[in-house]
Design a protein around this motif. Structure first.
Motif, PDB file in Angstrom:
ATOM      1  N   GLN A  93      -0.333  11.471   2.938  1.00 21.97           N
ATOM      2  CA  GLN A  93      -1.775  11.199   2.949  1.00 21.97           C
ATOM      3  C   GLN A  93      -2.223  10.677   4.313  1.00 21.97           C
ATOM      4  OE1 GLN A  93      -2.506   8.465  -0.276  1.00 21.97           O
ATOM      5  NE2 GLN A  93      -1.620   9.844  -1.811  1.00 21.97           N
ATOM      6  N   PRO A 104       0.850  -1.202   0.000  1.00 22.50           N
ATOM      7  CA  PRO A 104       0.000   0.000   0.000  1.00 22.50           C
ATOM      8  C   PRO A 104       0.882   1.247   0.000  1.00 22.50           C
ATOM      9  CG  PRO A 104      -0.510  -1.464   1.868  1.00 22.50           C
ATOM     10  CD  PRO A 104       0.793  -1.903   1.297  1.00 22.50           C
ATOM     11  N   GLY A 137       0.869   5.677   0.182  1.00 22.69           N
ATOM     12  CA  GLY A 137       0.205   6.966   0.298  1.00 22.69           C
ATOM     13  C   GLY A 137       0.989   7.994  -0.503  1.00 22.69           C
ATOM     14  N   GLY A 138       1.496   9.008   0.184  1.00 26.88           N
ATOM     15  CA  GLY A 138       2.249  10.058  -0.495  1.00 26.88           C
ATOM     16  C   GLY A 138       3.694   9.687  -0.777  1.00 26.88           C
ATOM     17  N   ASN A 139       4.119   8.514  -0.342  1.00 27.53           N
ATOM     18  CA  ASN A 139       5.508   8.045  -0.522  1.00 27.53           C
ATOM     19  C   ASN A 139       6.511   9.041   0.058  1.00 27.53           C
ATOM     20  OD1 ASN A 139       7.599   6.361  -1.234  1.00 27.53           O
ATOM     21  ND2 ASN A 139       7.587   6.915  -3.407  1.00 27.53           N
ATOM     22  N   THR A 140       6.204   9.565   1.238  1.00 25.76           N
ATOM     23  CA  THR A 140       7.150  10.470   1.904  1.00 25.76           C
ATOM     24  C   THR A 140       7.884   9.780   3.058  1.00 25.76           C
ATOM     25  OG1 THR A 140       5.526  11.312   3.508  1.00 25.76           O
ATOM     26  CG2 THR A 140       5.658  12.461   1.397  1.00 25.76           C
TER      27      THR A 140
HETATM   28  C1  FAD Z   1       9.917  16.738   4.730  1.00 27.13           C
HETATM   29  C2  FAD Z   1       9.434  15.602   5.579  1.00 27.13           C
HETATM   30  C3  FAD Z   1       9.149  15.839   6.913  1.00 27.13           C
HETATM   31  C4  FAD Z   1       8.653  14.803   7.715  1.00 27.13           C
HETATM   32  N1  FAD Z   1       8.375  15.072   9.019  1.00 27.13           N
HETATM   33  C5  FAD Z   1       7.819  14.109   9.779  1.00 27.13           C
HETATM   34  C6  FAD Z   1       7.455  14.383  11.149  1.00 27.13           C
HETATM   35  O1  FAD Z   1       7.690  15.467  11.677  1.00 27.13           O
HETATM   36  N2  FAD Z   1       6.850  13.406  11.844  1.00 27.13           N
HETATM   37  C7  FAD Z   1       6.573  12.180  11.290  1.00 27.13           C
HETATM   38  O2  FAD Z   1       5.980  11.341  11.957  1.00 27.13           O
HETATM   39  N3  FAD Z   1       6.960  11.878  10.022  1.00 27.13           N
HETATM   40  C8  FAD Z   1       7.555  12.802   9.257  1.00 27.13           C
HETATM   41  N4  FAD Z   1       7.931  12.511   7.974  1.00 27.13           N
HETATM   42  C9  FAD Z   1       7.752  11.142   7.454  1.00 27.13           C
HETATM   43  C10 FAD Z   1       6.466  10.919   6.643  1.00 27.13           C
HETATM   44  O3  FAD Z   1       5.982  12.103   6.079  1.00 27.13           O
HETATM   45  C11 FAD Z   1       5.379  10.335   7.504  1.00 27.13           C
HETATM   46  O4  FAD Z   1       5.780   9.049   7.914  1.00 27.13           O
HETATM   47  C12 FAD Z   1       4.012  10.221   6.829  1.00 27.13           C
HETATM   48  O5  FAD Z   1       3.107   9.811   7.814  1.00 27.13           O
HETATM   49  C13 FAD Z   1       3.958   9.224   5.689  1.00 27.13           C
HETATM   50  O6  FAD Z   1       2.762   9.437   4.932  1.00 27.13           O
HETATM   51  P1  FAD Z   1       2.671   8.991   3.407  1.00 27.13           P
HETATM   52  O7  FAD Z   1       1.266   9.196   2.944  1.00 27.13           O
HETATM   53  O8  FAD Z   1       3.710   9.620   2.590  1.00 27.13           O
HETATM   54  O9  FAD Z   1       2.932   7.422   3.548  1.00 27.13           O
HETATM   55  P2  FAD Z   1       3.865   6.496   2.670  1.00 27.13           P
HETATM   56  O10 FAD Z   1       5.272   6.951   2.743  1.00 27.13           O
HETATM   57  O11 FAD Z   1       3.293   6.360   1.312  1.00 27.13           O
HETATM   58  O12 FAD Z   1       3.693   5.108   3.439  1.00 27.13           O
HETATM   59  C14 FAD Z   1       4.187   4.929   4.740  1.00 27.13           C
HETATM   60  C15 FAD Z   1       3.781   3.526   5.230  1.00 27.13           C
HETATM   61  O13 FAD Z   1       2.366   3.434   5.341  1.00 27.13           O
HETATM   62  C16 FAD Z   1       1.844   2.395   4.494  1.00 27.13           C
HETATM   63  N5  FAD Z   1       0.599   2.934   3.943  1.00 27.13           N
HETATM   64  C17 FAD Z   1       0.419   4.103   3.265  1.00 27.13           C
HETATM   65  N6  FAD Z   1      -0.888   4.290   2.998  1.00 27.13           N
HETATM   66  C18 FAD Z   1      -1.552   3.218   3.508  1.00 27.13           C
HETATM   67  C19 FAD Z   1      -2.911   2.835   3.566  1.00 27.13           C
HETATM   68  N7  FAD Z   1      -3.870   3.598   3.036  1.00 27.13           N
HETATM   69  N8  FAD Z   1      -3.240   1.671   4.166  1.00 27.13           N
HETATM   70  C20 FAD Z   1      -2.282   0.876   4.717  1.00 27.13           C
HETATM   71  N9  FAD Z   1      -0.966   1.186   4.701  1.00 27.13           N
HETATM   72  C21 FAD Z   1      -0.617   2.350   4.109  1.00 27.13           C
HETATM   73  C22 FAD Z   1       2.919   2.131   3.470  1.00 27.13           C
HETATM   74  O14 FAD Z   1       2.864   0.802   2.995  1.00 27.13           O
HETATM   75  C23 FAD Z   1       4.178   2.388   4.296  1.00 27.13           C
HETATM   76  O15 FAD Z   1       4.477   1.269   5.055  1.00 27.13           O
HETATM   77  C24 FAD Z   1       8.462  13.508   7.160  1.00 27.13           C
HETATM   78  C25 FAD Z   1       8.777  13.280   5.821  1.00 27.13           C
HETATM   79  C26 FAD Z   1       9.261  14.307   5.039  1.00 27.13           C
HETATM   80  C27 FAD Z   1       9.566  14.007   3.596  1.00 27.13           C
END
Ligand code: FAD
Length: 475
Positions: free
Chosen positions: A144, A70, A72-75
């Motif tokens: 996301q 799965p 989301g935003g791949n961050t």
């Molecule tokens: C500039 C920057 C700053 C950041 N600051 C913080 C911070 O202060 N605090 C913090 O906690 N994190 C931080 N992060 C990390 C990141 O943004 C977080 O972990 C965020 O919650 C990930 O969200 P995403 O949608 O990008 O998830 P993704 O990176 O796409 O996925 C993260 C995980 O969740 C799973 N996943 C995603 N969507 C689903 C779904 N719908 N159902 C089941 N599983 C799913 C994926 O398989 C993966 O294991 C930062 C990242 C960046 C790039």
């Protein structure tokens, strides 16, 4: 036709060809992580538009024995959302098309959103009716809700509002057999057995695909009082935190720390920033108070607490944000650290949390531990001091990194030395980013036999064929 091609054909038939990405050139943004450290093949990327479509995708992948990642935003900062190199190419299920806001109830303090809704969109929708969804982090413009739930994201407001886990009322999840669990109740009280939603929060996509969530909203604080100050050292920063806790109670919203090196990197690599203070100082704290009713009280409390801290010698310099623009520019420094560090070199990012009162000891001992391995190595420090979460980042220049004979081995040793310090102080190696790929060896090392056994039993019960994110979280 091979089995992979058959599966792709069936996915296209169910979702429509435009919702199934198969060209390698179009998959780049999905198969590689934010920092370009993890990259591996996927069979395809699917972008379902409804929960029912997610369910169909899960049934098809299960029938073909093809794993699902799965996304989301791949961050993710730990390689969490991209395939693992050593595994069979999975299907990436991107939730990016499921970005609707289904329902907002301001009086109940709840909002029901689809998992692909970008965090910032939730902030904006809540603010439009005078409410706050408090989870806030640097990636909020692209991460996301599903990703923040799956990693139990923290960020800059945990001190006051808790992390993601504390701000969820209900979930909708597609399970490993394709069935849909509707647990979207918007209740603050519900004692009907196990709180199942908590299993999926922080599970990093290993137990099911979150398709929607009911999130908790709070009154929107309309008044903020922010200061940027230089404490004499981390011990002084801790002491001043205690003063703010005593003087300001729940209006204390954020207490972020960074070292000189971190501030310099932001100034050097991200245009538009400068040192908020006149003189150069080794340590910096951003403190913010907020309130929904009254600006004068929090402004007075901020100024008085800083003045007392200065009188007692804990604080050497400070500036108050005098306008909303100044407040935004000070926050922008804090939110630019990841971008700056990415441009600087290879940072061995750690994500430790220790009891808040142990933060100075952690910084001192971790610095010593790293320098015992690589004398003089650059150390970048930024953290959510108010909740004990410090990102302690030993930093190599790109050239120094390339010249290392065994970079991967050294990286593992250095990170382990930092995580060991946190562990000794009663802390954890993974506070908010999740475990992903980079933290897997640490799971095996630090989690007890009993914890891992309970976690494996839950995985086996909910995903017996290891369909979701195989190899993650369960070493
Ligand atoms: C500039 C920057 C700053 C950041 N600051 C913080 C911070 O202060 N605090 C913090 O906690 N994190 C931080 N992060 C990390 C990141 O943004 C977080 O972990 C965020 O919650 C990930 O969200 P995403 O949608 O990008 O998830 P993704 O990176 O796409 O996925 C993260 C995980 O969740 C799973 N996943 C995603 N969507 C689903 C779904 N719908 N159902 C089941 N599983 C799913 C994926 O398989 C993966 O294991 C930062 C990242 C960046 C790039």
């Amino acid at each position: 036709m091979d089995d992979g091609a058959t599966l792709i054909g069936r996915l296209q038939a169910e979702l429509g060809a435009d919702a199934v990405v198969t060209q390698a050139s179009e998959m780049t943004g999905f198969v590689e992580d934010f920092r370009g450290r993890y990259k591996a093949d996927a069979l395809c990327v699917v972008q379902p538009g409804t929960t029912e479509q997610v369910s169909k995708v899960v049934r098809l992948c299960a029938a073909h024995g093809v794993a699902i990642v799965p996304q989301g935003g791949n961050t993710s900062l730990c390689g969490g959302a991209v395939p693992a190199a050593e595994r069979q190419a999975p299907v990436i299920v991107s939730l990016s098309r499921m970005k609707g806001i289904r329902h907002l109830d301001a009086v109940n303090g709840s909002i029901e959103v689809e998992a692909g809704c970008v965090l910032q969109t939730v902030h904006d929708a809540a603010a439009a009716v005078g409410r706050l969804y408090p989870v806030s982090l640097g990636a909020e413009g692209s991460c996301q809700i599903g990703g923040t739930l799956s990693t139990n994201a923290g960020g800059t407001n945990v001190l006051r509002y808790g992390n993601t886990r504390d701000n969820v009322l209900g979930l909708e999840v597609v399970l490993a057999d394709g069935s849909i669990w509707n647990g979207l109740k918007a209740l603050r009280k519900n004692n009907t057995g196990l709180d199942l939603k908590q299993l999926f929060i922080g599970a990093e996509g290993t137990l099911g695909i979150i398709t929607a969530a009911t999130l908790k909203l709070h009154p929107l604080p309309t008044h903020h009082a922010l200061a940027w100050f230089a404490p004499a050292n981390p011990e002084a920063a801790l002491h001043v935190l205690g003063m703010f806790q005593a003087a300001c109670g729940s209006t204390l919203t954020a207490y972020e720390v960074m070292n000189r090196r971190q501030l310099d990197l932001v100034i050097e690599h991200v245009p538009g920033h400068r040192d908020p203070l006149e003189a150069e100082h080794e340590w910096h704290v951003l403190v913010e108070l907020s309130d929904a009713r009254d600006a004068d009280t929090i402004e007075a409390a901020l100024e008085q607490t800083l003045a007392e801290a200065a009188d007692e010698g804990f604080l050497v310099d400070a500036v108050l944000a005098n306008s909303e623009a100044q407040r935004a520019s000070l926050w922008a420094i804090r939110h630019s650290v990841t971008e700056a560090n990415k441009k600087t070199g290879v940072g061995l990012t750690t994500d430790c949390a220790v009891p808040v009162s142990s933060v100075p000891a952690f910084i001192e001992q971790a610095t010593r531990a790293v320098h015992d391995i690589v004398p003089g190595l650059d150390i970048v420090i930024v953290g959510h001091m108010g909740d004990g979460n410090v990102h302690f980042i030993p930093m190599f220049s790109f050239d120094a990194w390339r010249a290392l004979p065994n970079a991967a081995g050294l990286s593992a040793r250095v990170k382990r030395s930092v995580n060991d310090v946190a562990h000794r102080l009663g802390g954890t190696f993974s506070a908010e980013h999740g475990v992903g790929q980079s933290g897997l060896p640490e799971m095996a090392h630090y989690k007890s036999f009993e914890e891992l056994a309970m976690m494996r039993a839950i995985k086996l019960a909910l995903d017996p064929h290891d369909l979701f994110n195989p190899g993650r979280l369960f070493p």
